[in-house]
Design a protein around this motif. Sequence first.
Motif, PDB file in Angstrom:
ATOM      1  N   LEU A 112      54.037  49.298  47.641  1.00  0.00           N
ATOM      2  CA  LEU A 112      52.938  48.222  46.943  1.00  0.00           C
ATOM      3  C   LEU A 112      51.634  48.942  46.689  1.00  0.00           C
ATOM      4  O   LEU A 112      51.376  49.910  47.403  1.00  0.00           O
ATOM      5  CB  LEU A 112      52.690  47.129  47.971  1.00  0.00           C
ATOM      6  CG  LEU A 112      53.758  45.946  48.354  1.00  0.00           C
ATOM      7  CD1 LEU A 112      53.274  45.272  49.513  1.00  0.00           C
ATOM      8  CD2 LEU A 112      54.183  45.268  46.927  1.00  0.00           C
ATOM      9  N   ARG A 113      51.318  48.883  45.295  1.00  0.00           N
ATOM     10  CA  ARG A 113      50.180  49.400  44.965  1.00  0.00           C
ATOM     11  C   ARG A 113      49.090  48.589  45.437  1.00  0.00           C
ATOM     12  O   ARG A 113      48.882  47.295  45.742  1.00  0.00           O
ATOM     13  CB  ARG A 113      50.109  49.424  43.327  1.00  0.00           C
ATOM     14  CG  ARG A 113      51.438  50.039  42.299  1.00  0.00           C
ATOM     15  CD  ARG A 113      50.931  51.449  42.725  1.00  0.00           C
ATOM     16  NE  ARG A 113      51.693  52.349  41.906  1.00  0.00           N
ATOM     17  CZ  ARG A 113      52.866  52.605  42.022  1.00  0.00           C
ATOM     18  NH1 ARG A 113      53.491  52.455  43.050  1.00  0.00           N
ATOM     19  NH2 ARG A 113      53.594  53.652  41.221  1.00  0.00           N
ATOM     20  N   GLU A 114      47.847  49.298  45.401  1.00  0.00           N
ATOM     21  CA  GLU A 114      46.714  48.577  45.876  1.00  0.00           C
ATOM     22  C   GLU A 114      46.294  47.745  44.525  1.00  0.00           C
ATOM     23  O   GLU A 114      46.458  48.100  43.511  1.00  0.00           O
ATOM     24  CB  GLU A 114      45.398  49.850  45.784  1.00  0.00           C
ATOM     25  CG  GLU A 114      44.011  49.334  46.434  1.00  0.00           C
ATOM     26  CD  GLU A 114      43.278  48.780  45.415  1.00  0.00           C
ATOM     27  OE1 GLU A 114      42.478  47.951  45.898  1.00  0.00           O
ATOM     28  OE2 GLU A 114      43.267  49.037  44.159  1.00  0.00           O
ATOM     29  N   PRO A 115      45.719  46.413  44.989  1.00  0.00           N
ATOM     30  CA  PRO A 115      45.372  45.399  44.165  1.00  0.00           C
ATOM     31  C   PRO A 115      44.862  45.580  42.784  1.00  0.00           C
ATOM     32  O   PRO A 115      45.202  45.389  41.669  1.00  0.00           O
ATOM     33  CB  PRO A 115      44.936  44.169  45.029  1.00  0.00           C
ATOM     34  CG  PRO A 115      45.414  44.544  46.125  1.00  0.00           C
ATOM     35  CD  PRO A 115      45.563  45.979  46.494  1.00  0.00           C
ATOM     36  N   ARG A 116      43.641  46.174  43.163  1.00  0.00           N
ATOM     37  CA  ARG A 116      42.739  46.542  41.880  1.00  0.00           C
ATOM     38  C   ARG A 116      43.320  47.709  40.917  1.00  0.00           C
ATOM     39  O   ARG A 116      43.241  47.599  39.691  1.00  0.00           O
ATOM     40  CB  ARG A 116      41.304  47.177  42.024  1.00  0.00           C
ATOM     41  CG  ARG A 116      40.527  45.786  42.769  1.00  0.00           C
ATOM     42  CD  ARG A 116      39.073  46.601  43.417  1.00  0.00           C
ATOM     43  NE  ARG A 116      39.619  47.416  44.567  1.00  0.00           N
ATOM     44  CZ  ARG A 116      38.361  47.983  45.208  1.00  0.00           C
ATOM     45  NH1 ARG A 116      36.985  47.679  44.750  1.00  0.00           N
ATOM     46  NH2 ARG A 116      38.707  48.830  46.293  1.00  0.00           N
ATOM     47  N   LEU A 117      43.946  48.505  41.496  1.00  0.00           N
ATOM     48  CA  LEU A 117      44.619  49.676  40.569  1.00  0.00           C
ATOM     49  C   LEU A 117      45.776  48.930  40.039  1.00  0.00           C
ATOM     50  O   LEU A 117      46.212  49.259  38.976  1.00  0.00           O
ATOM     51  CB  LEU A 117      45.210  50.715  41.615  1.00  0.00           C
ATOM     52  CG  LEU A 117      45.962  51.836  41.039  1.00  0.00           C
ATOM     53  CD1 LEU A 117      45.200  52.556  39.702  1.00  0.00           C
ATOM     54  CD2 LEU A 117      46.622  52.887  41.623  1.00  0.00           C
ATOM     55  N   ALA A 118      46.692  47.950  40.593  1.00  0.00           N
ATOM     56  CA  ALA A 118      47.624  47.385  40.056  1.00  0.00           C
ATOM     57  C   ALA A 118      47.388  46.576  38.788  1.00  0.00           C
ATOM     58  O   ALA A 118      47.857  46.515  37.703  1.00  0.00           O
ATOM     59  CB  ALA A 118      48.377  46.460  40.988  1.00  0.00           C
ATOM     60  N   ALA A 138      46.254  34.845  42.414  1.00  0.00           N
ATOM     61  CA  ALA A 138      44.908  34.529  43.244  1.00  0.00           C
ATOM     62  C   ALA A 138      44.679  35.445  44.237  1.00  0.00           C
ATOM     63  O   ALA A 138      43.532  35.813  44.785  1.00  0.00           O
ATOM     64  CB  ALA A 138      44.777  32.933  43.481  1.00  0.00           C
ATOM     65  N   ASP A 139      45.701  35.974  45.163  1.00  0.00           N
ATOM     66  CA  ASP A 139      45.670  36.667  46.229  1.00  0.00           C
ATOM     67  C   ASP A 139      45.825  38.018  45.965  1.00  0.00           C
ATOM     68  O   ASP A 139      46.898  38.385  45.166  1.00  0.00           O
ATOM     69  CB  ASP A 139      46.724  36.177  47.144  1.00  0.00           C
ATOM     70  CG  ASP A 139      46.781  36.896  48.531  1.00  0.00           C
ATOM     71  OD1 ASP A 139      47.777  37.617  48.693  1.00  0.00           O
ATOM     72  OD2 ASP A 139      46.020  36.707  49.413  1.00  0.00           O
ATOM     73  N   PRO A 140      45.061  38.906  46.539  1.00  0.00           N
ATOM     74  CA  PRO A 140      45.295  40.336  45.968  1.00  0.00           C
ATOM     75  C   PRO A 140      46.676  41.060  46.443  1.00  0.00           C
ATOM     76  O   PRO A 140      47.130  41.805  45.847  1.00  0.00           O
ATOM     77  CB  PRO A 140      44.188  41.008  46.956  1.00  0.00           C
ATOM     78  CG  PRO A 140      43.019  39.899  47.052  1.00  0.00           C
ATOM     79  CD  PRO A 140      44.018  38.593  47.315  1.00  0.00           C
ATOM     80  N   ALA A 141      46.962  40.426  47.528  1.00  0.00           N
ATOM     81  CA  ALA A 141      48.498  41.017  48.179  1.00  0.00           C
ATOM     82  C   ALA A 141      49.562  40.557  46.941  1.00  0.00           C
ATOM     83  O   ALA A 141      50.463  41.331  46.575  1.00  0.00           O
ATOM     84  CB  ALA A 141      48.772  40.364  49.384  1.00  0.00           C
ATOM     85  N   GLU A 142      49.440  39.394  46.354  1.00  0.00           N
ATOM     86  CA  GLU A 142      50.448  38.677  45.535  1.00  0.00           C
ATOM     87  C   GLU A 142      50.319  39.568  44.154  1.00  0.00           C
ATOM     88  O   GLU A 142      51.180  39.840  43.405  1.00  0.00           O
ATOM     89  CB  GLU A 142      50.123  37.442  45.472  1.00  0.00           C
ATOM     90  CG  GLU A 142      51.071  36.670  44.277  1.00  0.00           C
ATOM     91  CD  GLU A 142      52.501  36.906  44.544  1.00  0.00           C
ATOM     92  OE1 GLU A 142      53.276  36.820  43.605  1.00  0.00           O
ATOM     93  OE2 GLU A 142      52.812  36.994  45.772  1.00  0.00           O
TER      94      GLU A 142
END
Length: 225
Positions: A112-118, A138-142
């Motif tokens: 899983l990529r880091e949310p901001r990088l994704a 809405a959720d960073p993990a999602e």
Amino acid sequence: MTGLDLWLIAADQPADVVARLRETLDAEERARAERAEEPRRSRFAVVRGAVRELVAARLGCRPAEVVWRRGPHGKPEPAGAGGLRVNWSAAESSALLALAEGRAVGVDVEPLREPRLAERMAARWFPFEEARHVAEAADPAERAARFTELWCRREACAKAYGGRLTQAFGVSVAGPSPLLLADPGPLGTGPVGLADVPVPGPYRAAVAVLGVRPVQVNMLVWNQS
């Protein structure tokens, strides 16, 4: 209906297993392993050795006798394999191997990529609707999950065709899994089937198979013994 075996391989193994599998590698594979630091060195030996064991079992030869030939963009296939098509992917401690009869196949597994990088990568590389799909979570993990799933589908599709990942950036791979792409754009002629693959841990995975015929997926786990 085409049979597709998907083997889940755990790359972290005891030292004796690593040593046994390293003995099955060819000179180029051993050199690549030696250039890496631990734990990548041992994981590389395990994944390549396990792939050799599973391919050799299908070909009726010893693991060390498997010889790889490479396509124009580096996709490996076993020489003298007849209709058996092979592809694998490794990410940290997890790997997947796909074996299919008579159908070109591609598989990809990614952490899983880091949310901001994704979000930044989606905005740069994905079609607009896919980038928005990632950003709207809405959720960073999602957000990370959505990006990684789409990336895996795109990578698997490119590998099935033996093409470059950059050729797949403009191709839309969005939609409920499984899905059938009628037009894979610059990668080649369609159709190609795509499906997400459930894998344990903080990973996502996908498989792509060329052609329109249904595929019977058999999920299997490689046993070190």
